[in-house]
Design a protein around this motif. Structure first.
Motif, PDB file in Angstrom:
ATOM      1  N   SER A 182     -12.252  10.418 -53.695  1.00 34.03           N
ATOM      2  CA  SER A 182     -13.192  10.205 -54.785  1.00 34.03           C
ATOM      3  C   SER A 182     -14.584  10.004 -54.228  1.00 34.03           C
ATOM      4  O   SER A 182     -14.758   9.574 -53.091  1.00 34.03           O
ATOM      5  CB  SER A 182     -12.766   9.009 -55.638  1.00 34.03           C
ATOM      6  OG  SER A 182     -12.557   7.891 -54.826  1.00 34.03           O
ATOM      7  N   VAL A 183     -15.558  10.351 -55.031  1.00 35.48           N
ATOM      8  CA  VAL A 183     -16.953  10.124 -54.664  1.00 35.48           C
ATOM      9  C   VAL A 183     -17.631   9.439 -55.847  1.00 35.48           C
ATOM     10  O   VAL A 183     -17.075   9.385 -56.941  1.00 35.48           O
ATOM     11  CB  VAL A 183     -17.692  11.430 -54.319  1.00 35.48           C
ATOM     12  CG1 VAL A 183     -17.098  12.097 -53.116  1.00 35.48           C
ATOM     13  CG2 VAL A 183     -17.714  12.372 -55.501  1.00 35.48           C
ATOM     14  N   TYR A 184     -18.820   8.911 -55.605  1.00 34.10           N
ATOM     15  CA  TYR A 184     -19.558   8.258 -56.677  1.00 34.10           C
ATOM     16  C   TYR A 184     -20.733   9.118 -57.115  1.00 34.10           C
ATOM     17  O   TYR A 184     -21.459   9.660 -56.284  1.00 34.10           O
ATOM     18  CB  TYR A 184     -20.054   6.887 -56.215  1.00 34.10           C
ATOM     19  CG  TYR A 184     -18.927   5.893 -56.125  1.00 34.10           C
ATOM     20  CD1 TYR A 184     -18.423   5.314 -57.279  1.00 34.10           C
ATOM     21  CD2 TYR A 184     -18.332   5.580 -54.912  1.00 34.10           C
ATOM     22  CE1 TYR A 184     -17.368   4.427 -57.221  1.00 34.10           C
ATOM     23  CE2 TYR A 184     -17.269   4.699 -54.844  1.00 34.10           C
ATOM     24  CZ  TYR A 184     -16.797   4.122 -56.003  1.00 34.10           C
ATOM     25  OH  TYR A 184     -15.748   3.251 -55.950  1.00 34.10           O
TER      26      TYR A 184
ATOM     27  N   ARG B 280     -17.217   6.952 -60.869  1.00 35.34           N
ATOM     28  CA  ARG B 280     -16.347   7.391 -59.778  1.00 35.34           C
ATOM     29  C   ARG B 280     -15.731   8.709 -60.215  1.00 35.34           C
ATOM     30  O   ARG B 280     -15.181   8.821 -61.304  1.00 35.34           O
ATOM     31  CB  ARG B 280     -15.271   6.326 -59.571  1.00 35.34           C
ATOM     32  CG  ARG B 280     -14.350   6.575 -58.430  1.00 35.34           C
ATOM     33  CD  ARG B 280     -13.708   5.246 -58.056  1.00 35.34           C
ATOM     34  NE  ARG B 280     -12.542   5.485 -57.225  1.00 35.34           N
ATOM     35  CZ  ARG B 280     -11.311   5.517 -57.685  1.00 35.34           C
ATOM     36  NH1 ARG B 280     -11.076   5.339 -58.964  1.00 35.34           N
ATOM     37  NH2 ARG B 280     -10.308   5.717 -56.866  1.00 35.34           N
TER      38      ARG B 280
END
Lengths: 123, 213
Positions: free
Chosen positions: B13-15, B21
């Motif tokens: 996951s990335v922000y 998220r």
């Protein structure tokens, strides 16, 4: 190799500006809340009862007793940008990694003993 | 639509900038070389044949060796054709296409992969049937499909009826995945959502027609 690439993707989002804390610690989390186009900060204070996951998906659970004696738990990603800062208020002395037993305790029994580090220093 | 060949690396996951998220699939895409340019004069349509991942020359059979020699490129493990709409673009054989030439952050792509094989599965897992009752005197019918049709009329089972059988290990395309991020230095493409197949499996990433809407 592929695992390294995944770490590389995550690396940019991992925060190192937050303090270390463990299960049993009492923490105050300052959360950024956006309402419309205004951002304000709200605090959530409680005992860390679990830390799980790894890399960017590392999470921790904070439990507090809210109004009317209702237990409130929130799960936060450790690396979430919505966390403004974390204050560690009290270090707890605990013997396990997951403090789920606190859920069935009420009142004084739900307390975690404080970890006293100053005594060690004087010895 | 033009696309590239690649491999699935895994999910993480990335922000986003606003703090959300986003779960992403990390794909290692390209660089691919153009092995053949198909034109209406020769082949009846416009297309590019792209090669991905080089192969040892001694592992290539003679017909393919000739094909690669003609293009003046090294032998590739995977070849795939992509139709092109705009024929006046200057593509020539031997040209290298990497992700930053082809994709842009924020656009939609279609990802094709080979799903994980599940073997021969019953109707409950394969088609989401509910099975039979577990109680009220029932036995041996917990995972059964139930009736598969009427009796003397039509005296047969209708075609296409969902039954048990091979599940997975087939080509699955997920359309309209958003490109979250492009990392050209590592040839990485981050798309929002999941892509069929195991980590390390081959995927085809194409520009989506949904972009045009």
């Amino acid at each position: 190799m592929s695992d390294n690439l995944l770490r590389k993707v995550e690396q940019k989002f991992i925060r190192d500006d937050l303090p270390n804390f463990k299960p049993g610690d009492t923490v105050k989390i300052h959360i950024k809340i956006t309402e419309g186009n205004k951002t304000r900060i709200q605090a959530f204070q409680g005992i860390v009862i679990s830390r799980h996951g790894n890399g960017i998906n590392k999470m921790f659970t904070v439990r507090k007793i809210g109004a009317g004696g209702v237990g409130v738990e929130r799960i936060f990603p450790v690396n979430a940008p919505l966390i403004d800062k974390i204050d560690v208020i009290r270090r707890g002395k605990v013997r396990r990694a997951k403090l789920y037993y606190l859920r069935s305790k009420i009142g004084k029994a739900a307390k975690v003993r404080e970890l006293r580090t100053e005594k060690k220093k004087t010895k | 639509m033009i696309g590239l060949l690649g491999k699935k690396i895994g999910m993480t996951s990335v922000y986003a900038e606003d703090g959300r998220r986003i779960l992403v699939t990390v794909l290692s895409v390209g660089p691919c070389k153009i092995v053949q340019v198909k034109t209406p004069e020769n082949d009846g349509y416009y297309a590019l044949q792209l090669g991905y991942e080089t192969k040892k020359p001694n592992k290539v059979n003679k017909p393919m060796k000739g094909h690669f020699k003609k293009a003046g490129v090294e032998p590739f493990r995977k070849l795939k054709e992509f139709r092109i709409e705009n024929p006046d673009e200057k593509f020539k054989t031997g040209q290298t296409l990497s992700i930053d030439n082809v994709f842009q952050e924020g656009e939609l792509v279609d990802c094709t992969g080979t799903s994980k094989g599940k073997g021969f599965q019953g109707v409950m897992k394969r088609h989401g049937f509910h099975g039979g009752p577990k109680t009220h005197g029932q036995s041996d019918r917990g995972r059964a499909p139930g009736s598969i049709g009427a009796s003397s009329y039509p005296s047969r089972v209708v075609k296409g009826l969902s039954m048990g059988g091979q599940m997975g290990n087939k080509i699955v395309t997920v359309r309209g995945l958003r490109v979250v991020k492009i990392m050209p230095d590592d040839n990485l493409l981050l798309v929002k959502g999941s892509v069929a197949g195991s980590n390390g499996g081959y995927v085809v990433v194409k520009k989506s027609k949904k972009n045009l809407r």
